[in-house]
Enzyme design. Structure first.
Site, PDB file in Angstrom:
ATOM      1  CD  GLU A 280      -3.198   0.635   2.132  1.00 48.25           C
ATOM      2  OE1 GLU A 280      -3.515  -0.559   2.330  1.00 48.25           O
ATOM      3  OE2 GLU A 280      -3.735   1.576   2.703  1.00 48.25           O
ATOM      4  CD  GLU A 283      -2.728   0.987  -4.420  1.00 45.39           C
ATOM      5  OE1 GLU A 283      -2.770   0.245  -3.417  1.00 45.39           O
ATOM      6  OE2 GLU A 283      -3.729   1.295  -5.083  1.00 45.39           O
ATOM      7  CB  CYS A 300      -7.296  -2.570   6.272  1.00 47.91           C
ATOM      8  SG  CYS A 300      -5.707  -2.068   5.671  1.00 47.91           S
ATOM      9  CB  SER A 320      -5.288   0.993  -1.221  1.00 44.06           C
ATOM     10  OG  SER A 320      -4.314  -0.010  -1.376  1.00 44.06           O
ATOM     11  CE  LYS A 359     -10.460  -7.732   8.093  1.00 50.80           C
ATOM     12  NZ  LYS A 359      -9.709  -7.322   6.898  1.00 50.80           N
ATOM     13  CD  GLU A 362     -11.156  -8.866   3.765  1.00 50.83           C
ATOM     14  OE1 GLU A 362     -11.132  -7.653   3.999  1.00 50.83           O
ATOM     15  OE2 GLU A 362     -10.270  -9.659   4.176  1.00 50.83           O
ATOM     16  CD  GLU A 367     -14.031  -9.962  -4.916  1.00 55.67           C
ATOM     17  OE1 GLU A 367     -14.992 -10.731  -5.175  1.00 55.67           O
ATOM     18  OE2 GLU A 367     -14.168  -8.889  -4.299  1.00 55.67           O
ATOM     19  CB  CYS A 505      -9.670  -3.609  14.445  1.00 56.82           C
ATOM     20  SG  CYS A 505      -9.198  -3.218  12.765  1.00 56.82           S
TER      21      CYS A 505
END
Lengths: 588, 165
Positions: A280, A283, A300, A320, A359, A362, A367, A505
């Site tokens: 990141e 990036e 994230c 990102s 999560k 996720e 994908e 978190c």
């Protein structure tokens, strides 16, 4: 500050003008029972559990919304008060499933506590029972309206803290329910599955989807090589489940517990958090040098990513492309790790322990299978992990401290602070600064980006003469404010960190539930206490910058090549899906 | 807007825009807007609720909560003819409950529902201010008083006959 004198049960106390009777009573050492009230979240006076007698008032008054005034006289423990409160709770119980023995919230249910505290041994009222369908369609959250007590704390947190507004009171009378519009299931709409509703639910009406059996099954299957990762906030939050103080660092004990449960390898999400910073951070530099989309926003937090997909689908280019630490770990554990250890990737079952319900969503994204397999096979929350440790009969508190396994078990201090708001930004800047300037940061602690619950922080970092303006936001309500600026083109930031949950978190929807009374009694917000634990962890770790992690250097040397290289793109970067805000049925 | 089926008349949404414009900055005006929206569309389908949510910046969950709380609001498309049975005190003691039963039996639908051919709907209300005519049923805007259950089939037949011509 103007103070007023009030008399509670014959005890005189001085409280700030504008306080409620409930607060005054707490100051006088009296805990009035509550149900719908939740500090900083919900203050409705709806449930009538906190009724008190106010001298001069005709009827009993709800103390959570009744303001104090000079000379007010209140009685919280009269026969009339006790009888009224008991009646209220009994009425709730008369339409509540009595399956406490096998309810996920048994032992930390506020309704159960009230019934116990009031000495209710028999419910005087019998009548019809609600038979609403249970919504267990999503991979993350189960909603059982039959266990709902209409406190509306979930609605309040979804509306006021998150600004997502998907939960509301529906219908009237006996058939009323709190849920999404049009009777939709949570996975059919713009719910981010952040799980904040679970954290505030007093009963078992909202809970995480329990995946513990999947993990037990994998552990029992000898043909499987079961590996586990646990995220930064987990090492702190798990402590509370075993009675340790808020903010206690339990990394070593957690590792020991996981090993005793039978995991073949115990790894650390902190390792892949460092990897995230490498990707990141580079990036960001790439976008700066090559005219990429700015501001770049962190990706994230899966609740935030889903929110962006639903509410700002046209702004997804700002996210990102670097995967989250959980997802990077998942891709690497079935590609890189087998190479180092001679394991058949097909036999690997990858478990992740997260402070997060989103999560789970996720990990289930279609994908995220760049390893050629499901990158992450099962995600369990801190609460589920604690239940598993208890099921295994492990005496957590008295475990020795153990260390994670190589090569994916070592993380830096930069990685550990990912678990709190501002942490990803601070970690990224520690690396970006040194990569760009070639100089060592004069001071590692970047206080300017360390925020608290529901706060937006801004800072400008001098990168060798180039000022870089950054912003940090936590909660989706604050994310919305930032995104409106991004949308309007008025956001002059280069880099933005967004985390969906309050304080990041550490306030995640998969963390231990903190009941209403504890929230009012703690000297500080429990999420801030957990964040302090993470900052302590950072200070105590020998390596505190992601690019200095030897196991990260090794992975680039032996496997990935370079950040943003071909292999990184294949395994560590992803894309996002534009989604709609509403899911509407067309009647024509 | 979210609905792209084109099934709803643009002109109706233009009318709704005007209503929203009038009430936009008024606090507590949601019920008025919903009431007028129902007047325009005949009912409050999902896309109309979402449209109001966006334009007034009110959460959709809140709008749906209001729509489901008040019996006045309906999400079902009304039939061409709406039978509104008065269940106010005077009508009720004069037997409007029986009228409602008969009506449901004859049309094969419940309160708030519409027949499959889109012809008839049944609604209930509390007093239309014609207690002298109790028990009362209105069909669209026309009041029918002093009814007995046996009158119901004839009322339906009359409409069907008129429709056929």
């Amino acid at each position: 500050m103007e103070m007023v004198n009030v008399m509670i049960d014959g005890v005189s106390v001085q409280v700030e003008a504008g306080s409620t009777v409930l607060q005054a009573a707490q100051k006088a050492g009296i805990n009035i029972p509550t149900l719908c009230y939740l500090k900083d979240v919900n203050q409705l006076g709806a449930c009538r559990v906190c009724l008190v007698e106010v001298k001069g008032a005709k009827a009993l008054q709800p103390s959570c919304v009744y303001p104090v005034r000079e000379g007010l006289e209140v009685y919280t423990n009269t026969a009339k008060v006790r009888e009224a409160r008991k009646g209220v709770v009994e009425l709730l119980l008369s339409n509540h499933p009595s399956d406490c023995l096998n309810c996920v919230r048994s032992g930390n249910c506020e309704l159960q506590q009230l019934a116990h505290q009031m000495g209710i041994r028999k419910v005087r009222f019998t009548g019809e029972q609600s038979t609403f369908p249970v919504d267990d369609r999503s991979v993350a959250i189960v909603r059982d309206p039959n266990k709902c007590v209409y406190c509306r704390r979930c609605e309040a947190v979804c509306k006021n803290v998150q600004g997502v507004n998907i939960l509301g009171g529906i219908g009237r009378g006996f058939n009323s329910i709190v849920g999404p519009a049009f009777g939709h299931a949570l996975d059919e709409i713009n719910c981010t599955l952040c799980g904040q509703c679970i954290n505030v639910c007093p009963t078992g009406a909202l809970a995480e989807k329990d995946d513990t059996q999947k993990v037990w099954d994998a552990l029992a299957d000898e043909s499987k090589h079961v590996v586990v990762q646990f995220s930064p906030a987990v090492r702190i939050a798990i402590s509370e489940e075993f009675g340790l103080p808020y903010g206690t660092i339990s990394t070593g004990k957690l590792v020991a517990a996981l090993r005793r449960m039978g995991f073949n390898k115990v790894f650390d999400t902190n390792w892949s958090a460092d990897l995230t910073i490498m990707e990141e951070g580079n990036e960001l530099l790439d976008r700066l040098q090559n005219g990429g989309t700015l501001p770049m926003i962190t990706s994230c937090s899966p609740g935030w990513v889903k929110y962006c997909e639903n509410h700002y689908p046209e702004q997804l280019g700002h996210l990102s492309t670097a995967k989250s630490p959980q997802a990077m770990f998942g891709a690497m554990v079935k590609t890189y790790y087998p190479q180092t250890d001679g394991i058949d990737p097909a036999s690997i079952y990858s478990v992740s322990v997260m402070p997060c319900t989103a999560k789970k969503y996720e990990a289930a994204r279609p994908e995220l299978c760049d390893s050629g397999y499901r990158d992450v096979d099962a995600v369990i929350t801190v609460r589920e992990m604690a239940r598993m440790i208890k099921q295994a009969g492990i005496d957590f508190v008295n475990l020795p401290d153990e260390e994670c396994d190589a090569p994916m078990g070592l993380g830096t201090g930069a990685a550990t602070i990912f678990g709190t708001t501002g942490g990803v930004m601070e970690a990224a800047l520690r690396t970006v600064y040194e990569v760009v300037t070639g100089k060592t940061l004069p001071r590692l602690e970047l206080e300017d980006v360390r925020g608290t619950m529901g706060e937006i922080k801004e800072a400008t970092i001098d990168l060798d003469g180039t000022p870089v303006k950054v912003a940090v936001a936590n909660t989706l309500a604050r994310a919305k404010e930032i995104m409106e600026e991004v949308k309007a083109g008025t956001a002059d930031y280069t880099f933005i960190e967004i985390m969906a949950c309050p304080n990041g978190c550490v306030g995640g929807g998969g963390t231990p539930i903190v009941d209403a009374l504890t929230r009012t009694k703690l000297p500080e917000d429990y999420r801030a206490l957990r964040a302090k634990g993470l900052y302590n962890d950072d200070e105590n770790l020998p390596i505190r910058k992601s690019h200095e992690n030897p196991f990260i250097t090794a992975v680039y040397e032996n496997f990935l090549g370079e950040p943003l290289g071909h292999k990184s793109h294949e395994l560590l970067h992803t894309h996002y899906t534009p989604r709609k805000k509403y899911n509407l049925e067309c009647n024509d | 807007m979210a609905c792209t089926c084109g099934g709803h008349n643009e002109a109706l949404f233009a009318q709704l825009d005007k209503v929203i414009e009038q009430h936009k900055d008024q606090k507590g005006s949601l019920i008025s807007v919903l009431h007028k929206a129902q007047g325009i569309f005949g009912y409050l389908p999902e896309e109309v609720q979402a449209y109001i949510a966006e334009k007034m910046d009110v959460p959709l969950s809140e709008i749906y909560g209001v729509v489901t709380f008040y019996a006045l609001f309906t999400m079902n498309k009304k039939g061409k003819y709406t039978f509104n049975v008065c269940l106010g005190t005077a009508c009720y003691v004069k037997g409007s409950g029986k009228l409602l039963e008969k009506l449901q039996e004859e049309l094969g639908i419940g309160v708030g529902e519409t027949t499959e051919d889109g012809m008839f709907s049944i609604e209930c209300c509390r007093c239309v201010g014609a207690c002298g005519l109790a028990p009362v049923v209105t069909i669209n805007d026309k009041v029918h008083g002093h009814l007995v259950p046996e009158d119901i089939p004839a009322l339906i037949a009359e409409i069907k006959a008129a429709e056929q011509n």
